[in-house]
Design a protein around this motif. Structure first.
Motif, PDB file in Angstrom:
ATOM      1  N   ALA A 179      34.556  51.384  49.113  1.00  8.94           N
ATOM      2  CA  ALA A 179      33.775  51.779  47.934  1.00  8.94           C
ATOM      3  C   ALA A 179      34.675  52.319  46.836  1.00  8.94           C
ATOM      4  O   ALA A 179      34.524  51.969  45.655  1.00  8.94           O
ATOM      5  N   ALA A 180      35.625  53.176  47.201  1.00  8.20           N
ATOM      6  CA  ALA A 180      36.522  53.750  46.204  1.00  8.20           C
ATOM      7  C   ALA A 180      37.391  52.671  45.574  1.00  8.20           C
ATOM      8  O   ALA A 180      37.653  52.694  44.361  1.00  8.20           O
ATOM      9  N   ARG A 181      37.822  51.713  46.373  1.00  4.06           N
ATOM     10  CA  ARG A 181      38.686  50.661  45.838  1.00  4.06           C
ATOM     11  C   ARG A 181      37.900  49.727  44.912  1.00  4.06           C
ATOM     12  O   ARG A 181      38.400  49.314  43.862  1.00  4.06           O
ATOM     13  N   LEU A 182      36.669  49.412  45.279  1.00  3.40           N
ATOM     14  CA  LEU A 182      35.851  48.602  44.384  1.00  3.40           C
ATOM     15  C   LEU A 182      35.578  49.352  43.090  1.00  3.40           C
ATOM     16  O   LEU A 182      35.636  48.761  41.999  1.00  3.40           O
ATOM     17  N   ALA A 183      35.272  50.635  43.189  1.00  4.96           N
ATOM     18  CA  ALA A 183      34.999  51.431  41.982  1.00  4.96           C
ATOM     19  C   ALA A 183      36.195  51.403  41.030  1.00  4.96           C
ATOM     20  O   ALA A 183      36.021  51.342  39.805  1.00  4.96           O
ATOM     21  N   ALA A 184      37.408  51.434  41.571  1.00  5.07           N
ATOM     22  CA  ALA A 184      38.608  51.382  40.725  1.00  5.07           C
ATOM     23  C   ALA A 184      38.718  50.039  40.011  1.00  5.07           C
ATOM     24  O   ALA A 184      39.110  49.968  38.835  1.00  5.07           O
ATOM     25  N   VAL A 185      38.371  48.958  40.698  1.00  6.38           N
ATOM     26  CA  VAL A 185      38.412  47.638  40.075  1.00  6.38           C
ATOM     27  C   VAL A 185      37.344  47.518  38.999  1.00  6.38           C
ATOM     28  O   VAL A 185      37.588  46.986  37.912  1.00  6.38           O
ATOM     29  N   VAL A 186      36.141  48.016  39.286  1.00  7.51           N
ATOM     30  CA  VAL A 186      35.066  47.979  38.294  1.00  7.51           C
ATOM     31  C   VAL A 186      35.498  48.722  37.027  1.00  7.51           C
ATOM     32  O   VAL A 186      35.307  48.234  35.904  1.00  7.51           O
ATOM     33  N   GLU A 187      36.109  49.883  37.198  1.00  9.54           N
ATOM     34  CA  GLU A 187      36.565  50.657  36.044  1.00  9.54           C
ATOM     35  C   GLU A 187      37.615  49.881  35.247  1.00  9.54           C
ATOM     36  O   GLU A 187      37.578  49.854  34.005  1.00  9.54           O
ATOM     37  N   ALA A 188      38.550  49.243  35.943  1.00 11.33           N
ATOM     38  CA  ALA A 188      39.602  48.486  35.257  1.00 11.33           C
ATOM     39  C   ALA A 188      39.042  47.270  34.532  1.00 11.33           C
ATOM     40  O   ALA A 188      39.440  46.962  33.400  1.00 11.33           O
ATOM     41  N   VAL A 189      38.130  46.558  35.176  1.00 13.18           N
ATOM     42  CA  VAL A 189      37.525  45.387  34.531  1.00 13.18           C
ATOM     43  C   VAL A 189      36.759  45.809  33.281  1.00 13.18           C
ATOM     44  O   VAL A 189      36.882  45.185  32.215  1.00 13.18           O
ATOM     45  N   ASN A 190      35.984  46.877  33.389  1.00 16.36           N
ATOM     46  CA  ASN A 190      35.206  47.326  32.233  1.00 16.36           C
ATOM     47  C   ASN A 190      36.101  47.804  31.092  1.00 16.36           C
ATOM     48  O   ASN A 190      35.781  47.613  29.916  1.00 16.36           O
ATOM     49  N   ALA A 191      37.229  48.402  31.440  1.00 12.35           N
ATOM     50  CA  ALA A 191      38.131  48.924  30.408  1.00 12.35           C
ATOM     51  C   ALA A 191      38.941  47.821  29.742  1.00 12.35           C
ATOM     52  O   ALA A 191      39.231  47.892  28.540  1.00 12.35           O
ATOM     53  N   GLU A 192      39.328  46.793  30.499  1.00 12.47           N
ATOM     54  CA  GLU A 192      40.272  45.801  29.993  1.00 12.47           C
ATOM     55  C   GLU A 192      39.694  44.398  29.826  1.00 12.47           C
ATOM     56  O   GLU A 192      40.251  43.588  29.071  1.00 12.47           O
ATOM     57  N   HIS A 193      38.596  44.101  30.529  1.00 13.52           N
ATOM     58  CA  HIS A 193      38.074  42.724  30.525  1.00 13.52           C
ATOM     59  C   HIS A 193      36.552  42.697  30.421  1.00 13.52           C
ATOM     60  O   HIS A 193      35.904  41.816  31.007  1.00 13.52           O
ATOM     61  N   ARG A 237      45.524  16.676  42.309  1.00 15.43           N
ATOM     62  CA  ARG A 237      45.476  16.809  40.848  1.00 15.43           C
ATOM     63  C   ARG A 237      44.978  18.172  40.409  1.00 15.43           C
ATOM     64  O   ARG A 237      44.849  18.429  39.211  1.00 15.43           O
ATOM     65  N   ARG A 238      44.669  19.047  41.363  1.00 19.94           N
ATOM     66  CA  ARG A 238      44.040  20.329  41.024  1.00 19.94           C
ATOM     67  C   ARG A 238      44.970  21.496  41.315  1.00 19.94           C
ATOM     68  O   ARG A 238      45.666  21.519  42.328  1.00 19.94           O
ATOM     69  N   SER A 239      44.927  22.471  40.427  1.00 19.23           N
ATOM     70  CA  SER A 239      45.565  23.742  40.734  1.00 19.23           C
ATOM     71  C   SER A 239      44.610  24.580  41.587  1.00 19.23           C
ATOM     72  O   SER A 239      43.407  24.303  41.661  1.00 19.23           O
ATOM     73  N   PHE A 240      45.152  25.597  42.242  1.00 20.53           N
ATOM     74  CA  PHE A 240      44.311  26.507  43.017  1.00 20.53           C
ATOM     75  C   PHE A 240      44.883  27.912  42.943  1.00 20.53           C
ATOM     76  O   PHE A 240      46.067  28.127  42.649  1.00 20.53           O
ATOM     77  N   SER A 241      44.017  28.881  43.218  1.00 20.32           N
ATOM     78  CA  SER A 241      44.453  30.275  43.274  1.00 20.32           C
ATOM     79  C   SER A 241      43.610  31.016  44.301  1.00 20.32           C
ATOM     80  O   SER A 241      42.458  30.666  44.559  1.00 20.32           O
ATOM     81  N   ALA A 242      44.214  32.032  44.896  1.00 17.85           N
ATOM     82  CA  ALA A 242      43.495  32.947  45.785  1.00 17.85           C
ATOM     83  C   ALA A 242      43.734  34.360  45.296  1.00 17.85           C
ATOM     84  O   ALA A 242      44.875  34.745  45.030  1.00 17.85           O
ATOM     85  N   THR A 243      42.669  35.125  45.152  1.00 15.75           N
ATOM     86  CA  THR A 243      42.816  36.510  44.755  1.00 15.75           C
ATOM     87  C   THR A 243      43.034  37.387  45.984  1.00 15.75           C
ATOM     88  O   THR A 243      42.533  37.097  47.071  1.00 15.75           O
ATOM     89  N   ARG A 244      43.785  38.472  45.804  1.00 16.91           N
ATOM     90  CA  ARG A 244      44.121  39.344  46.928  1.00 16.91           C
ATOM     91  C   ARG A 244      42.908  40.107  47.447  1.00 16.91           C
ATOM     92  O   ARG A 244      42.839  40.463  48.623  1.00 16.91           O
ATOM     93  N   GLY A 245      41.966  40.401  46.577  1.00 17.91           N
ATOM     94  CA  GLY A 245      40.773  41.121  47.002  1.00 17.91           C
ATOM     95  C   GLY A 245      40.860  42.604  46.721  1.00 17.91           C
ATOM     96  O   GLY A 245      41.929  43.140  46.386  1.00 17.91           O
ATOM     97  N   THR A 246      39.732  43.264  46.860  1.00 17.86           N
ATOM     98  CA  THR A 246      39.665  44.679  46.507  1.00 17.86           C
ATOM     99  C   THR A 246      39.942  45.610  47.676  1.00 17.86           C
ATOM    100  O   THR A 246      40.343  46.751  47.464  1.00 17.86           O
ATOM    101  N   CYS A 247      39.749  45.156  48.913  1.00 17.49           N
ATOM    102  CA  CYS A 247      39.846  46.105  50.030  1.00 17.49           C
ATOM    103  C   CYS A 247      41.251  46.155  50.633  1.00 17.49           C
ATOM    104  O   CYS A 247      42.154  46.734  50.053  1.00 17.49           O
ATOM    105  N   HIS A 248      41.487  45.545  51.790  1.00 18.14           N
ATOM    106  CA  HIS A 248      42.741  45.766  52.508  1.00 18.14           C
ATOM    107  C   HIS A 248      43.732  44.624  52.268  1.00 18.14           C
ATOM    108  O   HIS A 248      43.564  43.525  52.761  1.00 18.14           O
TER     109      HIS A 248
END
Length: 281
Positions: A25-39, A204-215
């Protein structure tokens, strides 16, 4: 240029519980704050599965108000840790492809996003689409053959060179890749599941994987063990401009992590630099 924020692997747990030593929960809250502030100007925020660590209703109810705090509109997907019935009780507005799967196609002007449901509730970690979901995808892509398209899913559809994940991939990834090959407007696929950031090209496609918010995981190429490391939560910022896709991994940095700031002078010169404190290493 269209901006999309890609979150994944929240692994929400009931209050007071940690997941692999982390507070989801704390880690998601930090991401939410960063997204709202920057994106906050993002057209969409996509969360590509593993919303709850045990797929339980209590965790989904704890998750809902945190996601509601995001400024960009949010779309949710399912991963192997999720369970459809408790998820739908908490998020009844989630899409239904007509067969009970959480799948949808979203049009953002000239751009189309397709969100897939790779959850196989009979398997512990691997994913599966099956004939019905693949047929739905075929129709979704055929509906707008001229629209640049990004496909989001939870499980990687092909090996990533990490032994630990070889048994946890999309079971019918070859069928998915062959289907996407028939639709050249698909320019990028994005997924989660692996807990580390990676990117590349498949056909023909690029791909990406996000690290995620938790561990976060530090990948080892060989062996069947995983090392989770103490690093900040993260998400990806995906920028799409016609056929161009740019992916910026965003690691949440606390204010005290900033050691310097540079202001560019606009002509490519060094600008001005202010150092706040020495770096620790």
């Amino acid at each position: 240029m269209t901006k999309i924020v890609h979150l994944s692997d929240i692994h929400m747990a009931p209050a007071g519980e940690r997941v692999v030593g982390f507070d989801p929960a704390a880690r998601l809250a930090a991401v939410v704050e960063a997204v709202n502030a920057e994106h906050a100007d993002a057209a969409l925020c996509i969360v590509s599965g593993d919303l709850a660590d045990r797929g339980d209703e209590v965790s989904y109810r704890r998750l809902a108000p945190l996601l509601a705090g995001l400024v960009p509109p949010v779309r949710l997907m399912l991963g192997n840790h999720d369970r459809r019935e408790p998820f739908r009780r908490v998020f009844p507005e989630a899409p239904d492809d007509g067969a009970g799967f959480v799948q949808e196609a979203i049009d953002l002007g000239a751009l189309r996003l397709v969100l897939l449901d790779t959850l196989d509730e009979a398997a512990p970690s691997a994913g599966r689409l099956g004939s019905a979901r693949l047929a739905w995808l075929e129709k979704a892509l055929a509906a707008r053959p001229d629209a640049a398209t990004l496909v989001f899913l939870h499980h990687p559809p092909f090996p990533l060179g990490i032994d630990y994940f070889n048994a946890m991939l999309l079971e019918d990834g070859d069928r998915l890749e062959a289907l996407l090959d028939r639709h050249p407007q698909v320019i990028h696929t994005a997924f989660g599941h692996v807990h580390f950031a990676t990117c590349g090209r498949s056909g023909r496609r690029s791909f990406s994987a996000t690290r995620g918010t938790c561990h976060p995981l530090h990948p080892l190429p060989a062996g069947l063990s995983a090392r989770y490391v103490d690093r900040p939560p993260a998400c990806d910022v995906i920028l799409v401009d016609g056929g161009r896709v740019v992916v910026h991994p965003l690691e949440v940095a606390p204010a005290d992590a900033v050691v310097a700031r540079e202001t560019a002078d606009g002509d490519g010169g060094p600008g001005s630099i202010t150092v706040f404190r020495p770096a620790t290493s």
